[in-house]
Motif scaffolding. Structure first.
Motif, mmCIF file in Angstrom:
data_model
loop_
_atom_site.group_PDB
_atom_site.id
_atom_site.type_symbol
_atom_site.label_atom_id
_atom_site.label_comp_id
_atom_site.label_asym_id
_atom_site.label_seq_id
_atom_site.Cartn_x
_atom_site.Cartn_y
_atom_site.Cartn_z
ATOM 1 N N MET B 45 38.793 52.602 52.594
ATOM 2 C CA MET B 45 39.042 51.370 52.172
ATOM 3 C C MET B 45 40.677 50.625 52.800
ATOM 4 O O MET B 45 40.847 49.693 53.251
ATOM 5 C CB MET B 45 39.849 51.350 50.740
ATOM 6 N N ILE B 49 41.730 47.841 54.919
ATOM 7 C CA ILE B 49 42.798 46.873 54.866
ATOM 8 C C ILE B 49 43.536 46.652 56.467
ATOM 9 O O ILE B 49 44.020 45.741 56.890
ATOM 10 C CB ILE B 49 43.969 47.629 54.034
ATOM 11 N N PRO B 237 26.218 54.905 40.078
ATOM 12 C CA PRO B 237 27.369 54.371 40.231
ATOM 13 C C PRO B 237 28.368 55.505 39.712
ATOM 14 O O PRO B 237 29.481 55.094 40.033
ATOM 15 C CB PRO B 237 27.336 53.200 39.476
ATOM 16 N N MET B 240 30.816 56.922 42.926
ATOM 17 C CA MET B 240 31.086 55.794 43.557
ATOM 18 C C MET B 240 32.247 55.018 42.538
ATOM 19 O O MET B 240 33.370 54.558 43.025
ATOM 20 C CB MET B 240 30.222 55.112 43.919
ATOM 21 N N ALA B 241 32.105 54.954 41.291
ATOM 22 C CA ALA B 241 32.903 54.366 40.366
ATOM 23 C C ALA B 241 34.352 55.126 40.537
ATOM 24 O O ALA B 241 35.652 54.589 40.520
ATOM 25 C CB ALA B 241 32.599 54.445 38.831
ATOM 26 N N MET B 244 36.260 54.328 43.888
ATOM 27 C CA MET B 244 36.661 53.090 43.934
ATOM 28 C C MET B 244 38.076 53.078 42.994
ATOM 29 O O MET B 244 38.992 52.032 43.146
ATOM 30 C CB MET B 244 35.625 52.072 43.400
ATOM 31 N N LEU B 245 38.032 53.833 41.783
ATOM 32 C CA LEU B 245 39.143 53.840 40.977
ATOM 33 C C LEU B 245 40.276 54.436 42.003
ATOM 34 O O LEU B 245 41.420 54.091 41.467
ATOM 35 C CB LEU B 245 39.001 54.577 39.802
ATOM 36 N N ALA B 247 40.568 54.558 45.237
ATOM 37 C CA ALA B 247 41.029 53.459 45.940
ATOM 38 C C ALA B 247 41.958 52.326 45.392
ATOM 39 O O ALA B 247 42.908 51.976 45.941
ATOM 40 C CB ALA B 247 39.627 52.789 46.697
ATOM 41 N N ILE B 248 41.688 52.037 44.078
ATOM 42 C CA ILE B 248 42.501 50.672 43.577
ATOM 43 C C ILE B 248 43.934 51.387 43.360
ATOM 44 O O ILE B 248 44.900 50.751 43.545
ATOM 45 C CB ILE B 248 41.726 50.044 42.480
ATOM 46 N N PHE B 251 45.442 51.611 46.404
ATOM 47 C CA PHE B 251 45.912 50.105 47.037
ATOM 48 C C PHE B 251 47.012 49.510 46.265
ATOM 49 O O PHE B 251 47.902 48.986 46.842
ATOM 50 C CB PHE B 251 44.471 49.287 46.944
#
Lengths: 153, 466
Positions: B45, B49, B237, B240-241, B244-245, B247-248, B251
């Protein structure tokens, strides 16, 4: 697996939502920056007319000059003092296809070499393909130097 | 199960998107230490960016010493530009930290064994690419820090045995830090490295995942090797969930830094700003700098051991690790030698890092650079002064009277050999201020009204004419 379906949905939402947030919050400022030249078009500033030979600021016939701070490759301007000493500044960019026009003093007119456009000494289009007169820039005099209003950058 | 196709099957028919996505997202993972295994996706991720912010910044950037710094200032003037530059900067730092962490995790977790060895090799190459991105990107603003860092880096390579001076010329594109240096570093940062990112990292990873069900294969092997059978969960999922958590979260930190922290930018790299300026070393090279302060590496003859040979050997061993370590065991307790090597390496890096922090950073770099690069900084300053002197020369219309290299007027003397005739700086400056005091009967106008820096630059230019 009926009891697992709700959790699965929820996790899929997390995945897609996170991807959406990360890409949107990066791409939106990106597009904003990409469009900066369009978004900032309105800003105007006073720019000094710079002559290769400083005495030309008083010339009563047209002399090619450039605007201070403009790129070397930017089209120049033609400037002269009118009979009352007020400055006349015309863009050198032909209104047809954007070529730089030339001042032909002996014929008292501007000539565009690209497609044989002709403008009179007031910048009015009098021959060839140009559809409009040469752009006239609002000019003022300060301390003997000519300044015009130009768009920022 | 995955709904990507909103185009009535057209995309699926042409590009096999659903099949490809299903393939990539298939497989299952071992749920133990699951959060530690999210960093690979976070790195992906962060790369995303960088790949969005970089090209946009590039649209407003000219890789030239006269324009680069002003371009960065203009970017900072635009609120979007300020945010994008901040994101680009802070994400690059996070990338280094998380890539180092991921490689260390893969090492201790034996993730380089079995069919995932290719992922390990790609990750090690990725770490190298990320470091090159960082080092080249650091030069882009062309502020005092960038110019000094480039010069010191070139000075460090200059000390390498046999080929040092040649490597230095390669890095600088000539003998001094200048326009060519910035042009080639920009080319590396914005053209060569992104291409290598696609070719050496993105493509192999994609092809590897398309091979299918690889997670299964190594997980089942590990389970059987480690005795009791562990439960597994589907990658999508469930894991991967988690990724992504993570990653956020990262971020959000990056966005916070971009919005509220000042993205580093020092003064413009003019000769006046550079004189007396001492580059502090960046955090990601601190362990290496610390090493050069310790015997025997503080001896210039042995310095390349710490700056080039050591890091090079480490990367080579990491790259070849799947072929060097043939021990099939995955549990750390059965891999004593590998574990000891790993702990020793990490301890050395962190120990050196701590040592550098204690040893006062500024001092550290100054001593490192003294072995050949402080002379280089001076040379870079001179080169910049000469360039400024040239522009003073043309702005003041000196060429109306004087000739240099066949161009110019006939009123004053030819200056082609001015530096050979009067190599003394102070002579040149005094002469400019009051020509008659140095050359009897001189008709040259006095230039005492010039600023001190302009006089110095002009004098430096005169001295350079030989």
């Amino acid at each position: 697996m009926p009891e697992g379906t709700g959790r699965r949905r929820f996790l899929e939402t997390i995945i897609k939502g996170s991807l959406l947030i990360i890409s949107a919050l990066t791409i939106i400022p990106g597009v904003g920056m990409l469009l900066a030249p369009v978004l900032s078009r309105g800003a105007r500033k006073l720019a000094k007319v710079v002559f290769a030979n400083p005495q030309d600021a008083q010339s009563t016939t047209f002399v090619l000059a450039r605007l201070e701070g403009s790129d070397e490759t930017a089209p120049g301007v033609f400037a002269k003092r009118g009979p009352d000493g007020k400055p006349v500044v015309l863009s050198s960019m032909c209104t047809h296809a954007g070529c730089p026009v030339e001042w032909h003093g002996n014929e008292n007119r501007f000539f565009c070499p690209c497609h044989r456009g002709i403008f009179d000494a007031d910048g009015k289009n009098v021959g060839g393909p140009p559809p409009k007169p040469l752009a006239r820039l609002a000019a003022t005099v300060r301390d003997g130097d000519i300044y015009v209003e130009a768009s920022e950058a | 199960m995955i709904h990507l196709d909103a185009t009535g099957g057209w995309l699926e028919d042409r590009l096999h998107l659903r099949t490809v996505a299903a393939r990539i997202l298939s497989g299952s993972v071992d749920p133990r230490w699951a959060w530690l295994r999210t960093t690979g996706m976070v790195c992906l991720m962060l790369v995303l960016i960088e790949c969005i912010t970089g090209p946009i910044l590039g649209l407003y950037y000219t890789p030239s010493p006269t324009a680069a710094y002003k371009d960065i200032l203009a970017i900072e003037q635009n609120p979007f530009g300020r945010f994008l530059r901040g994101m680009h900067h802070w994400s690059s730092a996070a990338l280094i930290l998380l890539t180092v962490f991921t490689v260390a995790r893969m090492f201790f977790g034996a993730e380089y064994k079995g069919r995932r060895d290719v992922v390990w090799i790609v990750s090690v190459i990725f770490l190298q690419v990320v470091l090159f991105f960082q080092i080249s990107g650091h030069a882009m603003p062309w502020d005092t820090n960038a110019v000094s860092t480039v010069t010191v880096e070139a000075g460090i390579t200059n000390n390498v045995w046999v080929a040092g001076p040649e490597i230095k010329r390669l890095i600088l594109g000539g003998s001094t830090t200048g326009a060519v240096t910035l042009a080639r570093w920009y080319g590396v940062h914005a053209l060569l490295l992104p291409l290598s990112l696609v070719g050496a990292i993105g493509l192999p990873l994609l092809l590897h995942r398309l091979r299918g069900d690889l997670r299964d294969s190594w997980d089942s092997r590990e389970s059987s090797a480690s005795g009791p059978h562990h439960t597994t969960e589907h990658y999508y999922p469930f894991h991967m969930a988690r990724e992504m958590l993570a990653a956020i979260g990262v971020f959000a930190i990056m966005a916070g830094l971009a919005l509220f922290a000042k993205t580093p930018l020092e003064k413009e790299a003019t000769a006046a700003n550079l004189s007396g300026y001492v580059a502090r070393s960046e955090w990601y090279v601190l362990p290496m700098h610390a090493a050069t302060l310790l015997p025997p590496f503080n001896n210039p003859a042995f310095e390349p051991l710490a700056t080039v040979v050591g890091p090079g050997a480490l990367f080579t061993v990491l790259l070849l690790l799947p072929f060097l370590d043939r021990n099939p065991e995955r549990r750390l307790s059965k891999r004593r030698f590998a574990a000891a090597c790993g702990v020793f390496t990490l301890a050395s890096v962190f120990g050196l890092y701590g040592f550098a922090l204690v040893k006062e950073r500024r001092q550290a770099v100054h001593e490192t650079s003294s072995a050949g690069s402080s002379g280089l900084v001076a040379a870079a300053v001179d080169a910049i002064l000469v360039e400024q002197g040239k522009s003073v020369y043309s702005m003041q219309g000196c060429g109306n009277c004087h000739t240099i290299g066949g161009a110019g007027g006939k009123v004053g003397p030819d200056l082609t050999k001015a530096g050979s005739l009067h190599p003394d700086r102070q002579w040149q400056i005094d002469h400019l201020i009051k020509p008659g005091s140095k050359v009897a009967g001189s008709t040259m106008p006095a230039y005492g009204q010039l600023k001190k820096e302009e006089l110095q630059a002009l004098a430096e230019y005169m001295i350079s004419l030989k």
